[in-house]
Design a protein around this motif. Structure first.
Motif, PDB file in Angstrom:
ATOM      1  N   THR A   5      28.552 115.510  53.252  1.00 55.18           N
ATOM      2  CA  THR A   5      28.340 115.759  51.800  1.00 55.18           C
ATOM      3  C   THR A   5      29.753 115.643  51.199  1.00 55.18           C
ATOM      4  N   ALA A   6      30.966 116.118  51.638  1.00 57.51           N
ATOM      5  CA  ALA A   6      31.955 115.851  51.181  1.00 57.51           C
ATOM      6  C   ALA A   6      32.435 114.191  50.934  1.00 57.51           C
ATOM      7  N   SER A   7      31.877 113.354  51.907  1.00 62.73           N
ATOM      8  CA  SER A   7      32.507 112.079  51.879  1.00 62.73           C
ATOM      9  C   SER A   7      31.492 111.625  50.674  1.00 62.73           C
ATOM     10  N   ASN A   8      30.178 111.916  50.883  1.00 60.53           N
ATOM     11  CA  ASN A   8      29.384 111.246  49.831  1.00 60.53           C
ATOM     12  C   ASN A   8      29.874 111.753  48.345  1.00 60.53           C
ATOM     13  N   TRP A   9      30.156 112.835  48.113  1.00 62.30           N
ATOM     14  CA  TRP A   9      30.720 113.228  46.787  1.00 62.30           C
ATOM     15  C   TRP A   9      31.733 112.498  46.432  1.00 62.30           C
ATOM     16  N   ALA A  10      32.774 112.204  47.740  1.00 60.32           N
ATOM     17  CA  ALA A  10      33.943 111.626  47.290  1.00 60.32           C
ATOM     18  C   ALA A  10      33.758 110.072  46.972  1.00 60.32           C
ATOM     19  N   PHE A  11      32.845 109.233  47.570  1.00 61.30           N
ATOM     20  CA  PHE A  11      32.434 107.868  47.378  1.00 61.30           C
ATOM     21  C   PHE A  11      31.663 107.998  46.025  1.00 61.30           C
ATOM     22  N   ASN A  12      30.924 108.809  45.760  1.00 60.26           N
ATOM     23  CA  ASN A  12      30.241 108.783  44.429  1.00 60.26           C
ATOM     24  C   ASN A  12      31.321 108.904  43.342  1.00 60.26           C
ATOM     25  N   PHE A  13      32.073 109.801  43.314  1.00 62.11           N
ATOM     26  CA  PHE A  13      33.252 109.786  42.458  1.00 62.11           C
ATOM     27  C   PHE A  13      33.951 108.780  42.241  1.00 62.11           C
ATOM     28  N   ILE A  14      34.485 107.746  43.444  1.00 63.44           N
ATOM     29  CA  ILE A  14      35.014 106.584  43.323  1.00 63.44           C
ATOM     30  C   ILE A  14      34.568 105.392  42.625  1.00 63.44           C
ATOM     31  N   ILE A  15      33.073 105.556  42.967  1.00 64.02           N
ATOM     32  CA  ILE A  15      32.075 104.487  42.362  1.00 64.02           C
ATOM     33  C   ILE A  15      31.819 104.901  40.699  1.00 64.02           C
ATOM     34  N   ALA A  16      32.047 106.082  40.403  1.00 63.48           N
ATOM     35  CA  ALA A  16      31.900 106.671  38.883  1.00 63.48           C
ATOM     36  C   ALA A  16      33.092 106.180  38.003  1.00 63.48           C
ATOM     37  N   LEU A  17      34.426 106.168  38.963  1.00 68.20           N
ATOM     38  CA  LEU A  17      35.445 105.788  38.122  1.00 68.20           C
ATOM     39  C   LEU A  17      35.701 104.394  38.031  1.00 68.20           C
ATOM     40  N   VAL A  18      35.256 103.585  39.178  1.00 67.70           N
ATOM     41  CA  VAL A  18      35.317 102.166  39.058  1.00 67.70           C
ATOM     42  C   VAL A  18      34.407 101.280  38.400  1.00 67.70           C
ATOM     43  N   VAL A  19      33.201 101.742  38.241  1.00 71.66           N
ATOM     44  CA  VAL A  19      32.240 101.000  37.525  1.00 71.66           C
ATOM     45  C   VAL A  19      32.266 100.863  36.182  1.00 71.66           C
ATOM     46  N   PRO A  20      32.941 101.697  35.510  1.00 68.71           N
ATOM     47  CA  PRO A  20      33.014 101.422  34.039  1.00 68.71           C
ATOM     48  C   PRO A  20      34.168 100.258  33.318  1.00 68.71           C
ATOM     49  N   PRO A  21      35.290 100.372  34.301  1.00 66.66           N
ATOM     50  CA  PRO A  21      36.165  99.279  33.978  1.00 66.66           C
ATOM     51  C   PRO A  21      35.553  97.908  34.574  1.00 66.66           C
ATOM     52  N   LEU A  22      34.924  97.794  35.574  1.00 64.38           N
ATOM     53  CA  LEU A  22      34.364  96.725  36.134  1.00 64.38           C
ATOM     54  C   LEU A  22      33.126  96.062  35.122  1.00 64.38           C
ATOM     55  N   ILE A  23      32.455  96.986  34.608  1.00 71.33           N
ATOM     56  CA  ILE A  23      31.531  96.439  33.755  1.00 71.33           C
ATOM     57  C   ILE A  23      32.075  95.661  32.458  1.00 71.33           C
ATOM     58  N   ASN A  24      33.236  96.456  32.163  1.00 70.68           N
ATOM     59  CA  ASN A  24      33.589  95.997  30.948  1.00 70.68           C
ATOM     60  C   ASN A  24      34.326  94.448  31.322  1.00 70.68           C
ATOM     61  N   SER A  25      35.042  94.429  32.237  1.00 71.34           N
ATOM     62  CA  SER A  25      35.725  93.012  32.853  1.00 71.34           C
ATOM     63  C   SER A  25      34.624  92.095  33.259  1.00 71.34           C
ATOM     64  N   ILE A  26      33.744  92.402  34.216  1.00 74.53           N
ATOM     65  CA  ILE A  26      32.793  91.281  34.631  1.00 74.53           C
ATOM     66  C   ILE A  26      31.377  91.425  34.186  1.00 74.53           C
ATOM     67  N   SER A  27      30.999  92.496  33.522  1.00 79.00           N
ATOM     68  CA  SER A  27      29.644  92.589  32.865  1.00 79.00           C
ATOM     69  C   SER A  27      28.645  92.322  34.008  1.00 79.00           C
ATOM     70  N   TRP A  28      27.758  91.487  33.986  1.00 76.04           N
ATOM     71  CA  TRP A  28      26.636  91.469  34.784  1.00 76.04           C
ATOM     72  C   TRP A  28      26.791  90.983  36.132  1.00 76.04           C
ATOM     73  N   GLY A  29      28.245  90.601  36.566  1.00 77.32           N
ATOM     74  CA  GLY A  29      28.655  90.045  37.837  1.00 77.32           C
ATOM     75  C   GLY A  29      28.758  91.403  38.660  1.00 77.32           C
ATOM     76  N   LEU A  30      28.905  92.446  38.187  1.00 78.98           N
ATOM     77  CA  LEU A  30      28.838  93.693  39.024  1.00 78.98           C
ATOM     78  C   LEU A  30      27.642  93.823  39.668  1.00 78.98           C
ATOM     79  N   TYR A  31      26.585  93.664  39.081  1.00 84.24           N
ATOM     80  CA  TYR A  31      25.164  93.776  39.537  1.00 84.24           C
ATOM     81  C   TYR A  31      25.039  92.784  40.846  1.00 84.24           C
ATOM     82  N   ILE A  32      25.664  91.757  40.963  1.00 86.45           N
ATOM     83  CA  ILE A  32      25.779  90.751  41.902  1.00 86.45           C
ATOM     84  C   ILE A  32      26.494  91.375  43.231  1.00 86.45           C
ATOM     85  N   ILE A  33      27.560  92.106  42.904  1.00 82.63           N
ATOM     86  CA  ILE A  33      28.435  92.774  44.093  1.00 82.63           C
ATOM     87  C   ILE A  33      27.675  93.792  44.657  1.00 82.63           C
ATOM     88  N   PHE A  34      26.639  94.734  43.710  1.00 83.36           N
ATOM     89  CA  PHE A  34      26.096  95.688  44.318  1.00 83.36           C
ATOM     90  C   PHE A  34      24.850  95.030  45.007  1.00 83.36           C
TER      91      PHE A  34
END
Length: 76
Positions: A5-34
């Motif tokens: 549970t702790a690792s799940n929360w930690a990775f979700n937190f990391i994704i929540a921090l990383v996704v907004p800057p990635l959307i601003n820089s590579i926009s739709w390319g982020l969906y290709i990565i996921f």
């Protein structure tokens, strides 16, 4: 379970921090990565995770190399 549970929360937190800057820089390319990560996970599960449907708990325990509780209780 607490480590999981702790690792799940930690990775979700990391994704929540990383996704907004990635959307601003590579926009739709982020969906290709996921999407690529999803495809890689599907391939891993399909080829490397054994099927447990229709098997008893003892058979599953044997598949993963563990010892069942019944064996441990019957030992003297």
């Amino acid at each position: 379970m607490s480590i999981t549970t702790a690792s799940n929360w930690a990775f979700n937190f990391i994704i929540a921090l990383v996704v907004p800057p990635l959307i601003n820089s590579i926009s739709w390319g982020l969906y290709i990565i996921f999407g690529a990560c999803g495809v890689l996970m599907f391939i891993f599960v399909y080829f490397f995770v054994p099927e447990t449907k229709g098997k008893s708990l003892e058979q599953i325990d044997h598949m993963f190399g563990g010892r069942s509780n019944i064996e441990e209780k019957t030992k003297v």
